[in-house]
Design an enzyme around this catalytic site. Structure first.
Site, mmCIF file in Angstrom:
data_model
loop_
_atom_site.group_PDB
_atom_site.id
_atom_site.type_symbol
_atom_site.label_atom_id
_atom_site.label_comp_id
_atom_site.label_asym_id
_atom_site.label_seq_id
_atom_site.Cartn_x
_atom_site.Cartn_y
_atom_site.Cartn_z
ATOM 1 N N HIS A 188 0.840 -1.192 0.000
ATOM 2 C CA HIS A 188 0.000 0.000 0.000
ATOM 3 C C HIS A 188 0.879 1.248 0.000
ATOM 4 O O HIS A 188 2.054 1.196 0.374
ATOM 5 C CB HIS A 188 -0.898 0.025 1.239
ATOM 6 C CG HIS A 188 -1.978 -1.009 1.215
ATOM 7 N ND1 HIS A 188 -3.023 -0.986 2.106
ATOM 8 C CD2 HIS A 188 -2.195 -2.085 0.421
ATOM 9 C CE1 HIS A 188 -3.840 -2.004 1.868
ATOM 10 N NE2 HIS A 188 -3.342 -2.687 0.843
ATOM 11 N N GLU A 200 0.953 3.773 1.986
ATOM 12 C CA GLU A 200 1.497 4.094 3.302
ATOM 13 C C GLU A 200 2.705 3.221 3.633
ATOM 14 O O GLU A 200 3.695 3.706 4.194
ATOM 15 C CB GLU A 200 0.437 3.893 4.395
ATOM 16 C CG GLU A 200 -0.799 4.748 4.222
ATOM 17 C CD GLU A 200 -1.937 4.063 3.477
ATOM 18 O OE1 GLU A 200 -3.094 4.357 3.803
ATOM 19 O OE2 GLU A 200 -1.667 3.248 2.573
ATOM 20 N N CYS A 243 -6.075 1.817 5.962
ATOM 21 C CA CYS A 243 -6.715 0.582 6.416
ATOM 22 C C CYS A 243 -6.102 0.172 7.756
ATOM 23 O O CYS A 243 -5.161 0.802 8.246
ATOM 24 C CB CYS A 243 -6.508 -0.525 5.370
ATOM 25 S SG CYS A 243 -4.797 -1.111 5.247
ATOM 26 N N CYS A 251 -2.270 -0.621 7.555
ATOM 27 C CA CYS A 251 -1.423 0.565 7.465
ATOM 28 C C CYS A 251 -1.456 1.367 8.763
ATOM 29 O O CYS A 251 -0.422 1.875 9.203
ATOM 30 C CB CYS A 251 -1.848 1.416 6.284
ATOM 31 S SG CYS A 251 -1.513 0.613 4.695
#
Length: 148
Positions: free
Chosen positions: A56, A58, A86, A89
């Site tokens: 992701h 992040e 999410c 993260c």
């Protein structure tokens, strides 16, 4: 014109990363991490190309920031991310002891604020809704094109 070093200014930088993700046929979510009003790390979703569900925006930015700083704790840093992180993260941001999380659009389905208790370090500040409409549009447009 946006003021340099404002949350909106840095969210625009995260949106640039989201646009890079979109150009690479990735879900357009972008992130930047700052330290002392300087961008020290950037990231965008890279899950499709890496075939890695953890890639992701992040996570990419956290790794880059830790490498830049030379340590795992980012307590004097701010992450700007276009969509609410999410739980994975948010957990990583908590472990990194990030100083502040600033995100654009809410993620009502998978965002970390849907889960109690909130996954964050106790000293971490959270700010939401920064350029939310712009952040939401890029994602919605991308998903609409994918569905058609």
């Amino acid at each position: 014109m946006l003021q340099p070093f404002s949350d909106e200014y840095f969210m625009e930088k995260a949106l640039q990363q989201a646009n890079l993700a979109q150009q690479n046929d990735e879900i357009p979510i972008g992130a930047v991490i700052t330290h002392a009003n300087q961008v020290i790390a950037r990231g965008y979703n890279f899950t499709e190309h890496l075939k890695d569900v953890t890639a992701h925006a992040e996570m990419q930015a956290i790794t880059a920031a830790a490498n830049y700083i030379g340590g795992k704790y980012l307590n004097n840093c701010v992450i700007y991310v276009t969509i609410e992180p999410c739980t994975m993260c948010a957990g990583a941001l908590a472990w990194a002891q990030i100083g502040k999380i600033v995100y654009g659009a809410d993620d009502k389905k998978n965002g970390f604020t849907n889960y109690k208790p909130l996954i964050k370090h106790p000293k971490t500040e959270i700010k939401s809704g920064v350029l939310a409409a712009k952040c939401q549009v890029i994602l919605k447009d991308f998903l609409k094109k994918k569905r058609n």
